[in-house]
Design a protein around this motif. Structure first.
Motif, PDB file in Angstrom:
ATOM      1  N   GLN A  83      30.390  27.905  37.622  1.00  0.00           N
ATOM      2  CA  GLN A  83      30.048  28.828  36.782  1.00  0.00           C
ATOM      3  C   GLN A  83      29.517  30.097  37.685  1.00  0.00           C
ATOM      4  O   GLN A  83      29.308  31.297  37.339  1.00  0.00           O
ATOM      5  CB  GLN A  83      28.841  28.542  35.933  1.00  0.00           C
ATOM      6  CG  GLN A  83      27.653  27.801  36.518  1.00  0.00           C
ATOM      7  CD  GLN A  83      27.705  26.345  36.544  1.00  0.00           C
ATOM      8  OE1 GLN A  83      28.543  25.735  36.799  1.00  0.00           O
ATOM      9  NE2 GLN A  83      26.513  25.717  36.010  1.00  0.00           N
ATOM     10  N   GLU A  97      36.718  31.915  34.764  1.00  0.00           N
ATOM     11  CA  GLU A  97      37.652  32.366  33.634  1.00  0.00           C
ATOM     12  C   GLU A  97      38.814  31.559  33.765  1.00  0.00           C
ATOM     13  O   GLU A  97      39.277  31.266  32.698  1.00  0.00           O
ATOM     14  CB  GLU A  97      37.947  33.974  33.956  1.00  0.00           C
ATOM     15  CG  GLU A  97      36.959  34.650  33.824  1.00  0.00           C
ATOM     16  CD  GLU A  97      36.241  34.727  32.532  1.00  0.00           C
ATOM     17  OE1 GLU A  97      36.803  34.594  31.386  1.00  0.00           O
ATOM     18  OE2 GLU A  97      34.939  34.894  32.628  1.00  0.00           O
ATOM     19  N   LYS A 119      37.934  28.324  31.922  1.00  0.00           N
ATOM     20  CA  LYS A 119      37.831  28.642  30.569  1.00  0.00           C
ATOM     21  C   LYS A 119      39.516  28.458  29.989  1.00  0.00           C
ATOM     22  O   LYS A 119      39.522  27.788  28.944  1.00  0.00           O
ATOM     23  CB  LYS A 119      37.380  29.953  30.336  1.00  0.00           C
ATOM     24  CG  LYS A 119      35.558  29.857  30.696  1.00  0.00           C
ATOM     25  CD  LYS A 119      35.254  31.368  30.193  1.00  0.00           C
ATOM     26  CE  LYS A 119      33.755  31.469  30.685  1.00  0.00           C
ATOM     27  NZ  LYS A 119      33.274  32.958  30.514  1.00  0.00           N
ATOM     28  N   LYS A 120      40.253  28.992  30.567  1.00  0.00           N
ATOM     29  CA  LYS A 120      41.719  29.076  30.207  1.00  0.00           C
ATOM     30  C   LYS A 120      42.221  27.834  30.215  1.00  0.00           C
ATOM     31  O   LYS A 120      43.014  27.274  29.301  1.00  0.00           O
ATOM     32  CB  LYS A 120      42.494  30.195  30.725  1.00  0.00           C
ATOM     33  CG  LYS A 120      42.086  31.685  30.963  1.00  0.00           C
ATOM     34  CD  LYS A 120      43.014  32.253  31.557  1.00  0.00           C
ATOM     35  CE  LYS A 120      42.599  33.801  31.601  1.00  0.00           C
ATOM     36  NZ  LYS A 120      43.265  34.760  32.431  1.00  0.00           N
ATOM     37  N   ALA A 140      40.523  25.169  29.772  1.00  0.00           N
ATOM     38  CA  ALA A 140      39.550  24.104  28.864  1.00  0.00           C
ATOM     39  C   ALA A 140      39.167  22.965  29.760  1.00  0.00           C
ATOM     40  O   ALA A 140      39.055  21.752  29.447  1.00  0.00           O
ATOM     41  CB  ALA A 140      40.459  23.725  27.546  1.00  0.00           C
ATOM     42  N   LEU A 149      36.002  23.079  31.168  1.00  0.00           N
ATOM     43  CA  LEU A 149      34.532  23.360  31.283  1.00  0.00           C
ATOM     44  C   LEU A 149      33.704  21.963  30.579  1.00  0.00           C
ATOM     45  O   LEU A 149      34.248  21.210  29.688  1.00  0.00           O
ATOM     46  CB  LEU A 149      33.904  24.362  30.332  1.00  0.00           C
ATOM     47  CG  LEU A 149      34.654  25.781  30.894  1.00  0.00           C
ATOM     48  CD1 LEU A 149      34.188  26.886  30.095  1.00  0.00           C
ATOM     49  CD2 LEU A 149      33.993  25.956  32.353  1.00  0.00           C
ATOM     50  N   LEU A 189      28.877  23.662  28.628  1.00  0.00           N
ATOM     51  CA  LEU A 189      29.063  24.422  27.256  1.00  0.00           C
ATOM     52  C   LEU A 189      27.774  24.335  26.356  1.00  0.00           C
ATOM     53  O   LEU A 189      27.418  25.214  25.689  1.00  0.00           O
ATOM     54  CB  LEU A 189      30.130  23.811  26.432  1.00  0.00           C
ATOM     55  CG  LEU A 189      31.373  24.126  26.897  1.00  0.00           C
ATOM     56  CD1 LEU A 189      32.834  23.289  26.185  1.00  0.00           C
ATOM     57  CD2 LEU A 189      31.846  25.576  27.022  1.00  0.00           C
ATOM     58  N   GLU A 236      25.098  27.041  27.714  1.00  0.00           N
ATOM     59  CA  GLU A 236      25.590  28.126  27.388  1.00  0.00           C
ATOM     60  C   GLU A 236      25.100  28.682  25.913  1.00  0.00           C
ATOM     61  O   GLU A 236      24.867  29.621  25.750  1.00  0.00           O
ATOM     62  CB  GLU A 236      27.182  28.377  27.606  1.00  0.00           C
ATOM     63  CG  GLU A 236      27.411  28.531  29.024  1.00  0.00           C
ATOM     64  CD  GLU A 236      26.779  29.518  29.830  1.00  0.00           C
ATOM     65  OE1 GLU A 236      27.289  30.918  29.717  1.00  0.00           O
ATOM     66  OE2 GLU A 236      26.111  29.395  30.468  1.00  0.00           O
TER      67      GLU A 236
END
Length: 207
Positions: free
Chosen positions: A178, A185, A188-189, A191, A193, A198, A201
């Motif tokens: 993070q 990023e 995140k793309k 998947a 994480l 999560l 967040e």
């Protein structure tokens, strides 16, 4: 506790890093390999060429505790990763076995030469630390090693708070992606994480 993205510098390095190793000792006690190398008794050899690896991020005076005690100086924390692990992360969004992340802490300066404001990094090295993924060696796959010299280092005890902190809050595979602006990023793309990240967040978004 004041620390950075990897772990327990405040506990491991209460004083300035002390590099008094001779060139001959450095050749015996450090490694130029990208993969972790150990002594017969399980100490990690320091990766001497880590500054030739991939640079990931820098933090300034970071703390993970709301009650962190202040220090009488500012400090930069720089993170480097071995190139093979970085290339694998770009493909998969997670870290492969034998990943090595190096945290380098440097004293911050404020006024020198033509600089009149802000902070810059000095040559004053405060500490170095390595976060290693070695699935066949460590029960939790990952381990921390703190270096106060160029000599081999023992593993930080598993009971140290850094392990549980990383397990509970790290974005990817117990690492604080993070805080890595070029990789978050991508994670995140892909998947990749973690569920705990999560959850953190989602809780932060409600505040």
């Amino acid at each position: 506790m004041r620390t950075w993205i990897l772990l327990c510098l405040a506990f491991l390095f209460p004083a300035q890093y002390d590099s008094k190793t001779t060139a001959a000792q450095a050749n015996e006690n450090t490694s130029t390999a990208q993969t972790p190398m150990y002594t017969a008794d399980g100490r990690l050899l320091f990766p001497a060429n880590y500054r030739e690896w991939i640079y990931l991020t820098s933090g300034v005076d970071m703390s993970y505790s709301p009650n962190a005690m202040g220090m009488d100086h500012s400090m930069f924390d720089n993170v480097f990763v071995n190139p093979d692990a970085y290339k694998a992360f770009l493909q998969t969004g997670t870290w492969p076995d034998k990943t090595m992340l190096v945290l380098e802490a440097r004293m911050a300066g404020s006024k020198a030469s033509i600089n009149k404001s802000g902070h810059y990094q000095t040559s004053n090295l405060m500490g170095r630390e390595v976060h290693v993924k070695d699935e066949s060696r460590f029960p939790g796959k990952w381990a921390f090693f703190g270096f106060d010299s160029d000599g081999p280092a023992k593993q930080v005890p598993k009971e140290a708070a850094c392990y549980s902190c990383h397990e509970q809050h790290a974005a990817v595979d117990t690492t604080f992606v993070q805080f890595y602006p070029t990789l978050i990023e991508l994670a995140k793309k892909k998947a990749t994480l973690s569920a705990n990240y999560l959850k953190d967040e989602a809780a932060n978004a409600k505040k």
